[in-house]
Each structure stands twice: as C-alpha cells, then as structure tokens.
Design a protein around this motif. Structure first.
Motif, PDB file in Angstrom:
ATOM      1  N   SER A   1      -5.371  -4.905  -5.847  1.00 32.28           N
ATOM      2  CA  SER A   1      -6.476  -4.875  -4.880  1.00 32.28           C
ATOM      3  C   SER A   1      -6.033  -4.160  -3.602  1.00 32.28           C
ATOM      4  O   SER A   1      -6.848  -3.554  -2.906  1.00 32.28           O
ATOM      5  CB  SER A   1      -6.962  -6.293  -4.558  1.00 32.28           C
ATOM      6  N   ILE A   2      -4.745  -4.223  -3.308  1.00 30.69           N
ATOM      7  CA  ILE A   2      -4.205  -3.506  -2.147  1.00 30.69           C
ATOM      8  C   ILE A   2      -3.934  -2.046  -2.511  1.00 30.69           C
ATOM      9  O   ILE A   2      -4.139  -1.134  -1.724  1.00 30.69           O
ATOM     10  CB  ILE A   2      -2.892  -4.172  -1.648  1.00 30.69           C
TER      11      ILE A   2
ATOM     12  N   ARG B   1       0.838  -1.208   0.000  1.00 35.90           N
ATOM     13  CA  ARG B   1       0.000   0.000   0.000  1.00 35.90           C
ATOM     14  C   ARG B   1       0.873   1.257   0.000  1.00 35.90           C
ATOM     15  O   ARG B   1       0.524   2.274  -0.578  1.00 35.90           O
ATOM     16  CB  ARG B   1      -0.916  -0.020   1.229  1.00 35.90           C
ATOM     17  N   ARG B   2       2.013   1.185   0.663  1.00 37.18           N
ATOM     18  CA  ARG B   2       2.864   2.367   0.791  1.00 37.18           C
ATOM     19  C   ARG B   2       3.826   2.531  -0.381  1.00 37.18           C
ATOM     20  O   ARG B   2       4.557   3.509  -0.440  1.00 37.18           O
ATOM     21  CB  ARG B   2       3.670   2.294   2.090  1.00 37.18           C
TER      22      ARG B   2
ATOM     23  N   PRO C   1      -4.413   0.197  -6.060  1.00 33.92           N
ATOM     24  CA  PRO C   1      -4.718   0.336  -7.494  1.00 33.92           C
ATOM     25  C   PRO C   1      -3.846   1.362  -8.208  1.00 33.92           C
ATOM     26  O   PRO C   1      -3.847   1.417  -9.441  1.00 33.92           O
ATOM     27  CB  PRO C   1      -6.183   0.762  -7.514  1.00 33.92           C
ATOM     28  N   ASP C   2      -3.108   2.166  -7.461  1.00 33.71           N
ATOM     29  CA  ASP C   2      -2.268   3.201  -8.085  1.00 33.71           C
ATOM     30  C   ASP C   2      -0.864   2.709  -8.411  1.00 33.71           C
ATOM     31  O   ASP C   2      -0.032   3.487  -8.883  1.00 33.71           O
ATOM     32  CB  ASP C   2      -2.170   4.424  -7.158  1.00 33.71           C
TER      33      ASP C   2
END
Lengths: 122, 226
Positions: free
Chosen positions: B187-188, B158-159, B190-191
């Motif tokens: 899914s965790i 995510r980070r 999307p960017d």
C-alpha cells in the motif's frame, strides 16, 4: 536524530551566502520540509535554535514550510495531494502513482533587512 | 522593510552531488550497488553472511559494514568468506552519508566487483534521506517486529525497491502476519519486490540469490574467478 546534521547544513549554507553576498544580517531562513523527507520539523527547529547560539546567525529565525505529498497517477495522469501516506489516486483509485512532491528538503529563501538608502545619494 | 533572496537550494545538495559521483564511478566499473536498511536486529548481517557463503565462488562481492560502534559486523562478514570487507564506524551518527562512502571507497579493491553491498546503520528513519550512490535500497523486516512497520516508516519503504522478510522460521510465535505486512508494504509501495526468507534455516534464500544473479551486470571482460 539526524536533524542536528541537517540543521548544521542549513546554518553553514546561510553563513556561506551571507559572506558571499556581503549581507550584514540575515533575519530569516525559510526551509521546505516534505512529508516524506524523514525530517521532523520540531526537531529541526530545536536543533537550529541550539546551534545558532554564538554564531553570526544567533538572531536568524528558521521558518519551516511543510510540503504535503503530491502524487501523479500513471493511469489517469491526475495530480493530487494525498494525506496519511495513502499512495492511491483519489480520482481513479489506481495504486500506480509517482510521488512528485513530498521529498523536499530545500532552503527556499533568506530574508534580509532592506539596504538603507542614503537620502543624500539618490 | 525586508528583502527576500530566493535560494532554492537543496539542504543535502553536497551529499547528493557526492552520491551522484559515487554512482557514476561504480556504474563505470559495472558494479551494482545495494544499500541495506532496516531496524537494528532484523538480520542485515545474517543475510549478507548467507549471501557471501552461497555466492562467493560465482559473484565478486565487496561490502561496507556501517555501524554506530564496533567492527563486529565486519568481522562476521570476513569470517563468512568476505574478502573485500570495509568496516565503517560512524561513532554515533545514526545513518551513513555519501561523504563516508566516498572516504572509504579509495581504500577498497573494487576491481571487477559485481556487487557492492552497503550495510547501513540499523535505523528506519534517518538513513532514508541520504543517497549513498546506490542503485537501490533493500529494506529488511523480521517476523519478530510489528507487521505495521511499513505504515510507521513510509518514507523508507517508499524509497526502497526490495523488501526482505526475514525470520520466517519464527512465524506463529508472535502475532506477525505475512499477509498483513505484504499488504501494508504494497500500500506504501506497490512496486516492491518481496522475498520471504529465514537466514537461520536457509528457507527462501534461493529466490533471493537468483534475483541477485540476475542483477549482476554483464561484464565485457568476463574474467574467470580465481
């Protein structure tokens, strides 16, 4: 196992506050640990209890409040708490969400004994 | 009776303060900084070796090679043509922190450096909470690992801003699926920008190099490489 250095930071911060505020004793330190902080509450507890021995804080308890992940949707702006690391807006199904809570690693408060008032000194 | 004293202090406030200083310093020098994270053995050093060999004549790169023990990675990067390589041996610590970076930066020649790579310690958990002053985290995963790793280590994925899938030359020798790892990672987060590469055969690396070229800040004093 980086919880040891995190526990040390907490202990150092509390000691500093204790000295700066002239507190005779600190009974409890409350810490918020976010689900995305990368810190395991159990490990942190274990480490804190190990390193407080032989310090001025050996009777100080660590209270951990876990903070769930809250996301804000970029499409419908809904703020919701999600579980199981599902980064999806439960309201509209969008995957474009920003994490607004869950990264916390904060000392929220200290609990100290009430200063005993001398009855002769109202 | 007890009394509560509100503190609301970040446990890592000192680390975050130092990281902000480092970020400011590097930004003012027009240096873009990447923090490379992954499990041990995913190919962080191999990716940096390849990047150095391919781009050292056009982009000025400096590297900090973090390792729990030994300077082997730093030695490899020097052999690959790295002129500004700084080993950072943590002596057991499972992550780098801003203090370690602040300590080694003054010993490095950062004049006109376009890209600073910080190779973190191989670990997908502990480094995630420690800001080093980087512009973005690049997470590596290799096809010899599980394609569910992004779900197991969500904080790190995510980070991160970029995911590099390495060892694609070995696809088919295990159950690892590119589609599955992509789906799990997106899914965790999307960017995520995703690259598929093999540091052994060189496949897919051109896309990575091109992306890096686009990240290099415009220099007011665009000096010719000597």
């Amino acid at each position: 196992m980086h919880e040891l250095s995190i526990a040390q930071s907490i202990l150092d911060t509390v000691l500093k506050e204790k000295h700066e505020r002239g507190l005779p004793r600190v009974d409890q330190v409350a810490v918020q640990v976010g689900a995305l902080s990368g810190v395991l509450p159990d490990s942190l507890q274990f480490c804190f209890e190990a390193i407080r021995i032989d310090t001025e804080l050996q009777t100080c308890e660590l209270t951990i409040e876990t903070v769930p992940i809250t996301v804000e949707c970029r499409e419908c702006y809904a703020r919701t708490t999600v579980e199981d690391f599902l980064f999806v807006c439960p309201k509209c199904g969008s995957v474009h969400v920003d994490v607004v809570a869950g990264y916390e690693l904060d000392i929220s408060y200290l609990e100290v004994p009430d200063p005993v008032h001398d009855p002769a000194d109202p | 009776m007890a009394e509560k004293i509100d503190l609301r202090k970040k446990v890592l406030s000192e680390n975050d303060r130092l990281a902000a200083e480092i970020r400011q310093r590097l930004k003012s020098r027009d240096t873009v900084t990447f923090n490379l994270v992954s499990s041990p053995g995913s190919g962080k050093t191999s990716l940096l070796e390849r990047t150095l060999k391919a781009m050292k004549d056009e982009v000025r790169m400096a590297l900090i090679a973090g390792d729990v023990q030994t300077e082997n990675d730093a030695d490899r990067l020097v052999r690959a043509g790295g002129e500004r390589v700084k080993p950072l041996v943590t002596g057991g610590s499972c992550h780098l922190d801003a203090r370690m970076i602040a300590n080694v930066l003054p010993e490095m020649n950062l004049t006109n450096v376009d890209i600073l790579f910080i190779e973190n310690v191989g670990n997908l958990v502990c480094p995630s909470g420690f800001d080093l002053g980087e512009d973005m985290k690049v997470v590596l995963i290799s096809t010899t690992e599980g394609d569910d790793k992004p779900l197991k280590y969500p904080a790190m994925f995510r980070r991160s801003s970029v995911m590099v899938i390495n060892k694609i030359d070995l696809l088919g020798t295990s159950e690892f699926s590119i589609d599955t790892v992509r789906r799990n990672a997106l899914s965790i987060n999307p960017d995520l920008t995703i690259f598929e590469v093999s540091c052994r055969t060189g496949e897919g690396l051109d896309e990575w190099f091109n992306w890096l070229r686009q990240r290099v800040p415009e220099r007011a004093d665009a000096a010719v490489l000597t």
